[in-house]
Design a protein around this motif. Structure first.
Motif, PDB file in Angstrom:
ATOM      1  N   THR A 142    -114.054  -7.067  30.473  1.00  0.00           N
ATOM      2  CA  THR A 142    -114.405  -6.452  29.196  1.00  0.00           C
ATOM      3  C   THR A 142    -114.739  -4.968  29.302  1.00  0.00           C
ATOM      4  O   THR A 142    -115.001  -4.318  28.290  1.00  0.00           O
ATOM      5  N   ASN A 143    -114.757  -4.437  30.513  1.00  0.00           N
ATOM      6  CA  ASN A 143    -115.048  -3.009  30.671  1.00  0.00           C
ATOM      7  C   ASN A 143    -113.809  -2.297  31.222  1.00  0.00           C
ATOM      8  O   ASN A 143    -112.692  -2.662  30.903  1.00  0.00           O
ATOM      9  N   ASN A 147    -110.103  -1.607  29.444  1.00  0.00           N
ATOM     10  CA  ASN A 147    -110.134  -2.381  28.199  1.00  0.00           C
ATOM     11  C   ASN A 147    -111.137  -1.806  27.203  1.00  0.00           C
ATOM     12  O   ASN A 147    -110.927  -1.875  25.994  1.00  0.00           O
ATOM     13  N   SER A 148    -112.214  -1.242  27.710  1.00  0.00           N
ATOM     14  CA  SER A 148    -113.229  -0.667  26.830  1.00  0.00           C
ATOM     15  C   SER A 148    -113.211   0.856  26.846  1.00  0.00           C
ATOM     16  O   SER A 148    -114.034   1.482  26.166  1.00  0.00           O
ATOM     17  N   GLU A 187    -118.743  -1.573  24.091  1.00  0.00           N
ATOM     18  CA  GLU A 187    -117.607  -2.227  23.435  1.00  0.00           C
ATOM     19  C   GLU A 187    -117.392  -3.649  23.965  1.00  0.00           C
ATOM     20  O   GLU A 187    -116.578  -4.400  23.421  1.00  0.00           O
ATOM     21  N   GLN A 188    -118.086  -4.029  25.022  1.00  0.00           N
ATOM     22  CA  GLN A 188    -117.809  -5.299  25.690  1.00  0.00           C
ATOM     23  C   GLN A 188    -118.051  -6.513  24.795  1.00  0.00           C
ATOM     24  O   GLN A 188    -117.292  -7.487  24.825  1.00  0.00           O
ATOM     25  N   ILE A 226    -115.143  -6.874  22.370  1.00  0.00           N
ATOM     26  CA  ILE A 226    -113.946  -7.364  23.052  1.00  0.00           C
ATOM     27  C   ILE A 226    -114.049  -8.867  23.287  1.00  0.00           C
ATOM     28  O   ILE A 226    -113.098  -9.621  23.037  1.00  0.00           O
ATOM     29  N   THR A 254    -117.935  -8.878  33.171  1.00  0.00           N
ATOM     30  CA  THR A 254    -118.698  -7.938  32.355  1.00  0.00           C
ATOM     31  C   THR A 254    -119.644  -7.115  33.221  1.00  0.00           C
ATOM     32  O   THR A 254    -120.262  -7.647  34.148  1.00  0.00           O
TER      33      THR A 254
END
Length: 342
Positions: A263-264, A267-268, A274-275, A278, A301
């Motif tokens: 999630t980081n 992707n973020s 933003e995690q 997502i 994460t």
């Protein structure tokens, strides 16, 4: 050769004698590994959450963080299986930046590889002994895996290592789940080739020995986003990305199709806040598509005690000295909300 060989480092068996697994810790490791394998094989429908600091920089704050996770795990155990991140190596090749505890057991002092080897063994041992968690680390150096191979529950091969043959072959001889990240350029075929290599047997040189591996059927994908030709972060966790990966797995013949969503990172856009968004989008797509639900096994994460990050020597307890992380309050909320949505 323009290198100075200072000393021969302690062999893994000697380090393991310094910090041996207790019977209780061995049981925790065995139980944790069995649960992870059951999730990646599809026997269990629990969701994996690999969570923790971007880098493990100091014992006290890392163990404090993991102890907090233990209390949360007890409340979400029906839905989630938490695997703390204890990432003791960081890919830094340009000469600047923190290379991790293996290189610098004290971030403020010069590198000491022998002390680093002992330090990472001790930290992983304390995590198991004091919290009962089986933890994750990144395999930045394949030859160093033997120092902690009896403790770990999960191994990740990073975006800059996934194309390397030694990483792939070593992963094929590991008995626990190994996640292969997509490369920084985003080519999914590279990641799929790495998984294929890891799931097959090989003969290769490892630590000066002729080694024979049997293949790792729990090798799987990690989607972490990528960087395009203009240096922009591009995500790959959306519905279309996951359906594409479902199709790649369907024609691959690989065992235990699985993906972990990072999630980081790209992707973020390295924005840790933003995690949660997502994760929410991915779980929504899991409810929409049974194929995606079967494929997605969990999240990776980045989280620590304090929000954000700081420079080395910044002095803020529990704040990352590498990539920015979610702080503890936001982490608790993230985990509880995730459990509710599953």
């Amino acid at each position: 050769m323009n290198m100075i060989f200072e000393r021969k480092l302690t062999i893994p068996q000697e380090v393991k004698k310094m910090y041996p697994l207790t019977a209780e810790a061995q049981k925790a490791v065995n139980d944790g590994r069995a649960q992870l394998k059951s999730i990646f094989s599809g026997e269990s429908d629990k969701f994996v959450l690999i969570i923790g600091p971007c880098s493990a920089d100091r014992d006290d704050s890392v163990l404090d963080y993991i102890s907090r996770l233990r209390k949360v795990q007890e409340k979400v155990s029906e839905k989630l299986f938490i695997v703390p991140r204890i990432y003791t190596n960081k890919p830094r090749t340009t000469g600047s930046g923190y290379k991790g505890m293996l290189h610098q057991p004290d971030p403020d002092r010069k590198p000491d590889m022998f002390k680093g080897i002992v330090a990472i063994r001790e930290l992983h041992m304390r995590a198991v002994n004091e919290t009962g968690f089986v933890c994750a680390d990144e395999m930045l150096y394949p030859e160093d895996y033997k120092y902690i191979d009896d403790i770990l529950g999960y191994v990740a091969v990073g975006a800059r290592s996934v194309e390397d043959q030694q990483h792939r072959l070593t992963a094929s001889g590991i008995e626990i789940p190994v996640g292969m990240k997509n490369p920084t350029g985003g080519d999914i075929s590279v990641m799929m080739n790495a998984i294929t290599a890891a799931q097959n047997p090989h003969t290769f040189i490892y630590r000066g020995w002729e080694a024979h591996s049997t293949g790792n059927e729990y090798a799987h994908a990690i989607l972490r986003g990528y960087v395009n030709g203009h240096g922009q972060s591009m995500p790959n966790y959306h519905y279309e990305d996951l359906m594409l990966l479902c199709g790649e797995y369907a024609k691959s013949g690989l065992k235990n199709p699985a993906v972990i969503i990072d999630t980081n990172h790209s992707n973020s856009g390295k924005n840790p806040f933003e995690q949660a968004r997502i994760a929410q989008e991915v779980t929504m797509n899991m409810k929409y598509s049974t194929d995606i639900r079967r494929l997605v096994k969990g999240f990776m994460t980045e989280s620590y005690i304090e929000d954000g990050n700081q420079k080395i020597g910044g002095g803020v307890y529990g704040k990352s000295i590498t990539d920015a992380c979610l702080g503890w309050e936001k982490t608790e909320k993230f985990i509880y909300e995730l459990a509710e949505r599953l």
